[in-house]
Structures are given as structure tokens and as C-alpha cells.
Design a protein around this motif. Structure first.
Motif, PDB file in Angstrom:
ATOM      1  N   UNK A   1      -2.522 -13.143 -16.664  1.00  0.00           N
ATOM      2  CA  UNK A   1      -2.440 -12.173 -15.444  1.00  0.00           C
ATOM      3  C   UNK A   1      -2.315 -13.280 -14.372  1.00  0.00           C
ATOM      4  N   UNK A   2      -1.301 -12.779 -13.329  1.00  0.00           N
ATOM      5  CA  UNK A   2      -1.166 -13.317 -11.824  1.00  0.00           C
ATOM      6  C   UNK A   2      -1.662 -12.429 -11.121  1.00  0.00           C
ATOM      7  N   UNK A   3      -2.685 -12.732 -10.417  1.00  0.00           N
ATOM      8  CA  UNK A   3      -3.488 -11.965  -9.282  1.00  0.00           C
ATOM      9  C   UNK A   3      -2.854 -12.255  -7.877  1.00  0.00           C
ATOM     10  N   UNK A   4      -2.847 -11.151  -7.122  1.00  0.00           N
ATOM     11  CA  UNK A   4      -2.564 -11.217  -5.696  1.00  0.00           C
ATOM     12  C   UNK A   4      -3.354 -10.375  -4.904  1.00  0.00           C
ATOM     13  N   UNK A   5      -3.201 -10.820  -3.793  1.00  0.00           N
ATOM     14  CA  UNK A   5      -3.980  -9.834  -2.572  1.00  0.00           C
ATOM     15  C   UNK A   5      -2.846  -9.426  -1.417  1.00  0.00           C
TER      16      UNK A   5
ATOM     17  N   UNK B   1       0.207 -11.548  -1.419  1.00  0.00           N
ATOM     18  CA  UNK B   1       0.353 -13.027  -1.756  1.00  0.00           C
ATOM     19  C   UNK B   1      -0.519 -13.627  -3.046  1.00  0.00           C
ATOM     20  N   UNK B   2       0.048 -14.064  -4.097  1.00  0.00           N
ATOM     21  CA  UNK B   2      -0.510 -14.654  -5.185  1.00  0.00           C
ATOM     22  C   UNK B   2      -1.561 -15.535  -4.763  1.00  0.00           C
ATOM     23  N   UNK B   3      -2.276 -15.900  -5.761  1.00  0.00           N
ATOM     24  CA  UNK B   3      -3.571 -16.977  -5.667  1.00  0.00           C
ATOM     25  C   UNK B   3      -3.154 -18.164  -5.259  1.00  0.00           C
ATOM     26  N   UNK B   4      -1.613 -18.558  -5.804  1.00  0.00           N
ATOM     27  CA  UNK B   4      -0.949 -19.674  -5.656  1.00  0.00           C
ATOM     28  C   UNK B   4      -0.363 -19.833  -4.262  1.00  0.00           C
ATOM     29  N   UNK B   5      -0.558 -18.923  -3.621  1.00  0.00           N
ATOM     30  CA  UNK B   5       0.112 -18.796  -2.247  1.00  0.00           C
ATOM     31  C   UNK B   5       1.502 -18.371  -2.275  1.00  0.00           C
ATOM     32  N   UNK B   6       1.922 -17.784  -3.240  1.00  0.00           N
ATOM     33  CA  UNK B   6       3.519 -17.294  -3.197  1.00  0.00           C
ATOM     34  C   UNK B   6       3.547 -15.909  -2.588  1.00  0.00           C
ATOM     35  N   UNK B   7       4.450 -15.616  -1.857  1.00  0.00           N
ATOM     36  CA  UNK B   7       4.731 -14.262  -1.258  1.00  0.00           C
ATOM     37  C   UNK B   7       5.201 -13.295  -2.463  1.00  0.00           C
TER      38      UNK B   7
ATOM     39  N   UNK C   1       4.235 -17.851  -9.278  1.00  0.00           N
ATOM     40  CA  UNK C   1       3.104 -18.836  -9.454  1.00  0.00           C
ATOM     41  C   UNK C   1       3.771 -19.537 -10.811  1.00  0.00           C
ATOM     42  N   UNK C   2       5.203 -19.578 -11.120  1.00  0.00           N
ATOM     43  CA  UNK C   2       5.534 -20.197 -12.314  1.00  0.00           C
ATOM     44  C   UNK C   2       5.752 -19.588 -13.379  1.00  0.00           C
ATOM     45  N   UNK C   3       5.424 -18.312 -13.094  1.00  0.00           N
ATOM     46  CA  UNK C   3       5.523 -17.193 -14.556  1.00  0.00           C
ATOM     47  C   UNK C   3       6.391 -16.118 -14.400  1.00  0.00           C
ATOM     48  N   UNK C   4       6.835 -15.830 -15.343  1.00  0.00           N
ATOM     49  CA  UNK C   4       7.816 -14.374 -15.320  1.00  0.00           C
ATOM     50  C   UNK C   4       6.988 -13.270 -15.531  1.00  0.00           C
ATOM     51  N   UNK C   5       6.890 -12.368 -14.408  1.00  0.00           N
ATOM     52  CA  UNK C   5       6.184 -11.113 -14.510  1.00  0.00           C
ATOM     53  C   UNK C   5       7.024 -10.023 -14.401  1.00  0.00           C
ATOM     54  N   UNK C   6       6.704  -8.878 -14.921  1.00  0.00           N
ATOM     55  CA  UNK C   6       7.372  -7.676 -15.003  1.00  0.00           C
ATOM     56  C   UNK C   6       6.763  -6.520 -14.044  1.00  0.00           C
ATOM     57  N   UNK C   7       7.714  -5.984 -13.185  1.00  0.00           N
ATOM     58  CA  UNK C   7       7.086  -4.895 -12.250  1.00  0.00           C
ATOM     59  C   UNK C   7       7.780  -3.693 -12.765  1.00  0.00           C
ATOM     60  N   UNK C   8       7.112  -2.668 -13.384  1.00  0.00           N
ATOM     61  CA  UNK C   8       7.692  -1.322 -13.885  1.00  0.00           C
ATOM     62  C   UNK C   8       8.095  -0.335 -12.895  1.00  0.00           C
ATOM     63  N   UNK C   9       9.312   0.175 -12.750  1.00  0.00           N
ATOM     64  CA  UNK C   9       9.503   1.203 -11.911  1.00  0.00           C
ATOM     65  C   UNK C   9       8.602   2.571 -11.624  1.00  0.00           C
ATOM     66  N   UNK C  10       8.058   2.789 -12.711  1.00  0.00           N
ATOM     67  CA  UNK C  10       6.832   3.955 -12.804  1.00  0.00           C
ATOM     68  C   UNK C  10       5.782   3.435 -13.670  1.00  0.00           C
ATOM     69  N   UNK C  11       4.590   3.997 -13.256  1.00  0.00           N
ATOM     70  CA  UNK C  11       3.479   3.867 -14.201  1.00  0.00           C
ATOM     71  C   UNK C  11       2.818   5.142 -14.534  1.00  0.00           C
ATOM     72  N   UNK C  12       1.977   5.107 -15.569  1.00  0.00           N
ATOM     73  CA  UNK C  12       1.145   6.358 -15.951  1.00  0.00           C
ATOM     74  C   UNK C  12      -0.289   6.065 -15.329  1.00  0.00           C
TER      75      UNK C  12
END
Length: 286
Positions: free
Chosen positions: A105-109, A161-167, A198-209
Motif C-alpha cells: 500500500x502507498x499512502x497519501x494525504x 502527496x504520498x508519504x514519500x513526498x511525491x505529488x 514512491x517507486x512503485x507501480x500503482x493502479x487507479x481504477x476509473x470507477x469503484x464499487x
């Protein structure tokens, strides 16, 4: 659904069993429900409210059964199908947990804006007493409702922004919720946007349930039983036709605490913070 319908019909029949046939009459009703959900709003650090529930419009129809006690007073039972819900809006600080290709998991705020139309369909059994004064009729009582369908549609926009500081550049997710039918696990569409965070490949779905961000348990979001307090004023155009305005105040919490969590912040060990508050149905029926 069949068991709920049988239960309401049996309750309706038992409530009218003590009356004499010659004092009994019935009819039909149809109209509109203007409804919302009332509950405390989440706030930011300055105390500014971040959520609001606005009125949404649905329809109602069904049968009504009258027991005349005197020329002025009587009892009434109804069996109706009606739509309730709300136009939900959230805008403010929040978080997003991205799932990486290695299942970490890559967390962001950041901030999110959510617009969601909630439509809950109920089978309802109002039991009321009425008093007739010429063409004016006043009535009041309780209603028992069984939720048979619950949907939500809208969209969510997030940036941060991720916990690693990436926008995290803004992205939009379509919300297509079936609170009864969606599986109680995170499910997104196959149409995804891939990003490296943060150096990891993440996926953002176009829709969620409905349960994409939910607590991992076997609890659905909405309670299936609702109880309400009703009050109505009606104007009779003639013996068989009337126009009425009814207010309904929910007495029960329509949401379950185990799935009612904060979207503002996470708690210790990045666990969701459950909201132990009461959300009630409020509606005006015309």
C-alpha cells in the motif's frame, strides 16, 4: 425481499383484524418524496464542516386502508413503496491508499471532493390515527420500513502527496455503488490508470464499487430496518380525492457503525476511524 414483503403484509393484516367490515375502506396513493439524511458532519482542524446532505427527489405509491371509528376519527394503515436518500457532498482534507503491483500500500494525504446521489428504496408500513374536520384531515403515527434496494452514483476527485513526498496529480473516479449487491472487498473497474508513486507501480481504477475503501468485514453499509414518526395534513377535494403533505422523522440509525468511517484521516497504525454517530432519514411527502 420476499420474506420482508410477507412480514409487512402479515403485520398489516393482523393490525386490521379487530375491525368490523362495514367500517373498512381502502384506496391508493401516489406522490413524491423529498428526502435527505440528517447526521453530524465531519470537520477539519478549524471546525469547518466538510459534509452536507441535500434534498433528493423520489416517488412513492401504494395502498391505504382506513378503519372509521366515528364520523371524525379513525385508524389508517398503508403499504407503500417509496424512494428516500440524499445528495451527499464532501470537500476537504482526506487520504487515499493506493494498491501497488506487489500488493503493498502507498499512502497519501491530500484533498478530495465527493458528489454522491444516494437512492434507498423501502417497503413501508405506516400505522396512523386520523381526525377529520370538514375538508381538513390531520393524522400521525409510526411507520416501519424494510430497505429492499440501495444505490449510489456520483464521482470523486482526489489530489495530494504520498508519504514519500511525491505529488499525486488530480484524478477522477466514478462512483457506482450497489450497497446490497457489491462484494465486501475492494473492487474497481478493469479500466485503470497506471502511475509510479514512491517507486512503485500503482493502479487507479476509473470507477469503484461501494466497498472499495470500506472496512474489511462482512457488514453492509445501510441498516435494512427503519422506523419513522409521521405527521400529515390533507385537504380533501371530495370524498375520494385529496392532496396531502406528510413529514417523516427517522427514529433509527440508517447506517452501520462498522462501515461508517472517517474520510478525513486515518487512526493509529493507519486503521480507519469508525464514526459512532446516528444518521436519520428525513422526508417530506407530497
Amino acid at each position: 425481499m420476499n420474506r420482508k414483503l410477507k412480514f409487512l403484509i402479515l403485520l398489516l393484516l393482523s393490525s386490521a383484524a379487530f375491525v368490523q367490515a362495514q367500517d373498512f375502506s381502502f384506496g391508493f396513493k401516489a406522490g413524491l418524496n423529498f428526502s435527505t439524511i440528517s447526521g453530524p458532519s465531519e470537520t477539519d482542524n478549524s471546525g469547518t464542516e466538510l459534509e452536507d446532505y441535500n434534498l433528493t427527489t423520489g416517488f412513492v405509491f401504494g395502498g391505504r386502508f382506513n378503519v372509521k371509528l366515528t364520523d371524525q376519527f379513525g385508524l389508517r394503515a398503508e403499504l407503500t413503496y417509496g424512494q428516500k436518500g440524499a445528495e451527499y457532498n464532501f470537500e476537504g482534507p482526506s487520504y487515499w491508499a493506493f494498491t501497488a503491483s506487489d500488493n503493498s500500500t502507498v499512502l497519501s494525504t491530500g484533498t478530495r471532493r465527493t458528489v454522491l446521489k444516494i437512492t434507498n428504496s423501502y417497503l413501508e408500513l405506516p400505522l396512523m390515527g386520523y381526525a377529520r374536520f370538514g375538508r381538513i384531515e390531520l393524522s400521525g403515527g409510526l411507520s416501519l420500513g424494510a430497505l429492499i434496494s440501495s444505490r449510489g452514483t456520483g464521482e470523486l476527485v482526489y489530489s495530494g502527496e504520498t508519504a514519500g513526498g511525491q505529488t499525486v496529480d488530480p484524478f477522477t473516479v466514478v462512483l457506482d455503488f450497489n450497497y446490497f449487491g457489491d462484494p465486501l472487498v475492494p473492487v474497481g473497474s478493469d479500466d485503470v490508470e497506471n502511475r509510479t508513486l514512491d517507486g512503485k507501480m500503482v493502479s487507479i481504477p476509473s470507477s469503484i464499487d461501494a466497498y472499495y475503501e470500506a472496512s474489511q468485514n462482512d457488514v453492509k453499509y445501510f441498516n435494512t430496518i427503519d422506523v419513522g414518526l409521521n405527521a400529515e395534513i390533507a385537504f380533501f377535494l371530495n370524498q375520494g380525492l385529496y392532496l396531502g403533505l406528510r413529514g417523516s422523522y427517522g427514529l433509527a440509525d440508517v447506517t452501520k457503525t462498522d462501515q461508517d468511517f472517517s474520510t478525513v484521516a486515518l487512526g493509529n497504525n493507519n486503521q480507519v476511524i469508525l464514526r459512532e454517530d446516528t444518521d436519520r432519514n428525513l422526508s417530506i411527502q407530497a
